[in-house]
Design an enzyme around this catalytic site. Structure first.
Site, mmCIF file in Angstrom:
data_model
loop_
_atom_site.group_PDB
_atom_site.id
_atom_site.type_symbol
_atom_site.label_atom_id
_atom_site.label_comp_id
_atom_site.label_asym_id
_atom_site.label_seq_id
_atom_site.Cartn_x
_atom_site.Cartn_y
_atom_site.Cartn_z
ATOM 1 N N HIS A 15 -4.306 -13.175 -3.422
ATOM 2 C CA HIS A 15 -4.467 -11.962 -2.606
ATOM 3 C C HIS A 15 -5.616 -12.066 -1.605
ATOM 4 C CE1 HIS A 15 -4.333 -7.821 -1.348
ATOM 5 N NE2 HIS A 15 -5.635 -7.733 -1.553
ATOM 6 N N ASN B 296 -6.619 -6.592 -5.086
ATOM 7 C CA ASN B 296 -7.830 -5.893 -5.520
ATOM 8 C C ASN B 296 -7.599 -4.400 -5.749
ATOM 9 O OD1 ASN B 296 -7.596 -5.820 -2.599
ATOM 10 N ND2 ASN B 296 -9.569 -4.796 -2.588
ATOM 11 N N HIS B 297 -6.510 -3.873 -5.195
ATOM 12 C CA HIS B 297 -6.218 -2.466 -5.458
ATOM 13 C C HIS B 297 -5.507 -2.250 -6.788
ATOM 14 C CE1 HIS B 297 -7.453 -0.100 -1.877
ATOM 15 N NE2 HIS B 297 -7.543 -1.314 -1.367
ATOM 16 N N HIS C 140 0.786 -1.234 0.000
ATOM 17 C CA HIS C 140 0.000 0.000 0.000
ATOM 18 C C HIS C 140 0.818 1.284 0.000
ATOM 19 C CE1 HIS C 140 -4.019 -1.500 -0.144
ATOM 20 N NE2 HIS C 140 -3.831 -2.330 0.857
#
Lengths: 374, 454
Positions: free
Chosen positions: B259, B115-116, B57
């Site tokens: 993930h 998913n990001h 992230h």
């Protein structure tokens, strides 16, 4: 080419420029205890103006995405709104709807009798205007207290929008540019430093609050306001409200919205993050858990009821399934674990004195479930 | 401008300093990365030893801390399970560095999709805005999104050892549990960022139970470590489940890395291989589920509160692992305060690699090291061969979830005894680390500002 000096979205979301907010973060106004150090005053005031506008922007974000129904939010926002992260929108939703629920129950109990609400550090809050629409026939005497910078800005917004000032008076709404207070039969904006209520003596009594009624049932609201003050100052302020401004026999209540759990990993990080912005939350350490919040309310003399629930509980238990589904459908929310953490670290605590049994608050909040333990 | 060879090394150097590379280099890099990724299947085969990492992230400085703790590329093989971008300040630098490393050392680093890694999510959670701000246009974001579409959906790790070669690190202070003797089969070891042993769990030794119980183990977690029986050995097909260090016949099942988790539409890994992955992450369907789902203490499947993917219970995991000859599913996707969390009798683990997530959560991060079992013929240990590798071993999370014995019973009644004879899991070494020190960020003007309700 742009370099790494360019700030990230999150920094902009916070709407903070520089680190001089000195005790005032983003959010609703944090009460009328203004800057006290001369040379910083202008900078602090500026930062506060910014944070207050940012709060208005948060509300607009929630409204534009459909979380909250508030036609007045955008009237107090002077900056274009920034879309907030889903997690923050959800948190704002829970907070606002929790307090709305408690106030709704209060206003709909013996609806024909007059009621008084005192909102501490109201900032750009729109609650008065929303309540006016929702309860046009209820006699509501509303007071907001904030420091002059915030009240002045609020008056200007009200002056600029007929939607707002027509809620206050039938006649022409007139203010002078430097005006910081406003008094009317239903809505009053008092501008002073709340700490003045703690230092008052026989020689220097607390400020006069025009239109305050000493005897009708009164609800005092502190959304992230008293938490910034020392414990003893808060106790003194509460005592002034409950025993000086109000007759000691007047039914009265206090709703607090504050962070809790300062000692776990999230709480410690919150405290250190806020400390880097010179924000300190003295009462957070004094009342770290729900049980401490309840005990605190009783200490203020609100002995007929004292309850508390964290926002995670409130989302789960107070929000109906249909409404949960509606809100959850507004935005895809990927930050579930983080949201849980965040919600568990804020609480609503509410306590009252009204003689118990059939008193107005005892009746209003009889069925509002609180959280066990803590 | 070409980004081969020394240019690539220069780009890596620049990105390691957390400085973005010029737009034309990004374009070139992304083109090269796509050429490479298009050759990978939906499920990439990866040989142990490998270090498995969860969400990053955009926390660039913490990614540097991860490399410091886990070893640098190419000395350590890495498998990143997605969510490189969004939320943090430096999604761009983090993702481009990982991508450069992928292009430079394609066999040493595996990147799978989170998913990001999606156009839609990055426009909400920060990566789009960051690219716009840093380059003045959305071009770089667009190049990156094109790479996202080519990232694999999962990885299958084979050749992992069933027990760890003990580290010779000192025992961390303030640890008051018994640390099993190094002669035991080490199934789990948890090390702090200094390489000190915080926790060690041995299989089939006298000391293990005391260590396990004192480390707040629970009955369900400890059940798989019951003394091996002939039938257990038979199922694993090795007869060596309790063998000592250094066995070359350890046979752990493969480890599936993904993930999010499983999908009701996917019952075999081959079905993942058949998906058409080269697209934006859909709102539903198998590909979406793999990136969005979460394990949960439920029976069967449940609706996910995230609005995408599903919740799946222990029975689903055990069935899937059995059917696909897996010993473990490693996944990321969910913040866990302790950095990792094993669930369902250690049949699935969540690995989270973003410490103090969003500069607000106060959590620690972890990476998971799997050693090699030594049966990969001709495999040459690399310079950091002291990490992992070696023996045989088993399982148990120091922070295993609140699964009780009931689950065990339910499973045996529902699935029959054979379903319980899961394969021996790999030996697992977790390295736990905290956020990089503030001063290492060198950005006083950009102090992370986490939002609170004030």
């Amino acid at each position: 080419m742009a370099d790494s000096q360019i700030p990230h979205l999150k920094a902009l979301l916070g709407g903070r420029r520089g680190g001089l907010s000195r005790g005032r973060g983003r959010g609703r106004g944090r009460g009328g205890f203004g800057a006290s150090h001369g040379e910083h005053e202008a900078i602090v005031d500026d930062a506060v103006r910014g944070t207050d506008q940012d709060a208005a922007g948060s509300r607009v974000s929630c409204v534009e995405l459909g979380y909250l129904d508030d036609p007045y939010a955008k009237l107090f926002a002077t900056r274009p709104s920034t879309r907030r992260l889903p997690l923050l929108n959800r948190g704002s939703y829970v907070r606002t709807s929790a307090i709305d629920l408690l106030i709704d129950r209060f206003l709909t109990t013996s609806p024909s009798s007059p009621k008084q609400i005192i909102s501490l550090g109201a900032g750009t809050d729109t609650r008065y205007f929303r309540l006016r629409d929702k309860y046009p026939n209820t006699h509501i005497l509303y007071h907001e207290i904030d420091f002059p910078m915030n009240t002045a800005a609020k008056l200007i917004s009200i002056h600029q929008h007929a939607q707002l000032h027509t809620k206050l008076t039938e006649s022409t709404f007139n203010i002078v540019p430097t005006q910081t207070s406003y008094y009317a039969p239903s809505y009053n904006l008092h501008s002073f430093d709340l700490r003045a209520l703690a230092t008052s003596t026989a020689e220097t009594p607390p400020p006069h609050l025009p239109n305050l009624d000493r005897s009708i049932p009164t609800l005092i609201l502190s959304e992230m306001c008293l938490v910034y003050l020392p414990v003893t100052t808060v106790s003194a302020i509460m005592s002034t409200f409950l025993n000086h401004y109000l007759s000691p026999s007047t039914p009265a209540s206090l709703i607090l919205y504050e962070p809790i759990l300062p000692q776990d990993a999230f709480g410690r990080t919150m405290i250190s993050n806020l400390a880097t912005r010179n924000i300190h939350l003295p009462t957070l350490h004094a009342y770290p858990e729900l049980g401490d919040q309840r005990a605190r309310l009783r200490q203020y003399g609100l002995t007929d009821g004292s309850r508390a629930a964290d926002n995670h509980f409130i989302w789960k238990e107070w929000v109906s399934e249909g409404e949960k589904e509606r809100v959850a459908g507004l935005e895809m929310l990927d930050e579930l674990e983080e949201l849980d953490l965040l919600l568990r670290h804020y609480c609503v605590a509410w306590g009252w004195r009204d003689g118990g049994a059939n008193g107005v608050f005892s009746t209003a909040w009889r069925d509002v479930g609180e959280q066990d333990g803590g | 401008m070409s980004i081969g060879g020394s240019d690539l090394d220069r780009a890596i150097t620049q990105l390691r300093a957390c400085r973005p590379i010029p737009e034309n280099q990004v374009r070139e890099l992304c083109y090269k990365a796509r050429e490479l990724l298009i050759e990978e299947g939906n499920v990439v085969g990866v040989d142990a030893p490998v270090t498995i990492c969860g969400d990053i992230h955009g926390q660039f400085h913490d990614l540097m801390e991860l490399f410091r703790v886990g070893g640098d590329v190419p000395d350590t093989n890495y498998l990143f399970m997605g969510d490189f971008v969004d939320r943090g300040f430096y999604s761009l630098e983090s993702f481009l560095l990982l991508l450069c490393l992928k292009v430079r050392y394609p066999d040493r680093i595996t990147l799978i999709r989170g998913n990001h890694e999606s156009r839609q999510i990055t426009t909400v959670y920060g990566f789009y805005d960051e690219c716009l701000r840093k380059y003045g246009s959305a071009n770089v974001w667009r190049y990156c999104c094109e790479v996202f579409d080519y990232l694999a959906l999962g990885a299958l790790v084979t050749g992992a050892a069933t027990s760890l070669t003990p580290t010779d690190g000192p025992i961390a202070e303030n640890i008051n549990i018994d640390i099993p003797d190094v002669d035991c089969d080490i199934e789990i070891e948890t090390l702090n960022a200094q390489g000190e042993i915080m926790y060690r769990y041995a299989r089939n030794s006298d000391s293990q139970s005391s260590a396990a119980s004192q480390a707040n183990s629970n009955p369900a977690s400890s059940s798989p470590i019951a003394p091996p029986t002939p039938s257990l050995a038979g199922v694993t097909g090795t007869g060596a489940t309790s063998s000592a260090n250094g066995s070359t016949r350890n046979d752990t099942g493969a480890i599936l890395c993904v993930h999010g988790g499983l999908s009701p539409l996917i019952d075999t890994i081959d079905k993942i291989r058949l998906l058409d992955r080269k697209q934006e992450v859909p709102h539903e369907g198998a590909m979406c589920d793999l990136l969005w789902s979460d394990p949960d203490e439920i029976d069967g499947w449940g609706l996910s509160p995230r609005g995408a993917g599903f919740l799946f219970g222990a029975d689903i995991v055990k069935c899937f692992n059995h059917k696909n000859d897996l010993s473990l599913i490693a996944r990321a996707h969910q913040l866990v305060m302790e950095g990792f969390k094993e669930m369902f009798e250690s049949t699935i683990v969540t690995v989270w690699s973003a410490p103090n997530y969003c500069y607000r959560c106060g959590n620690v991060a972890a990476i998971l090291e799997l050693g090699e079992d030594g049966s990969n013929g001709g495999f040459v240990r690399r310079s950091n061969g002291d990490r992992g590798g070696g023996g045989g071993g088993w399982v148990l999370g120091s922070n295993a979830g609140p699964n009780g014995t009931g689950e065990n019973r339910r499973l045996s009644s529902v699935l029959g005894d054979s379903m319980q004879r899961t394969r021996d899991g790999p030996g697992r070494r977790y390295r736990v680390f905290e956020a990089a020190p503030q001063d290492s960020r060198g950005m006083p003007a950009k102090k992370p500002v986490a939002d609170y309700f004030l």
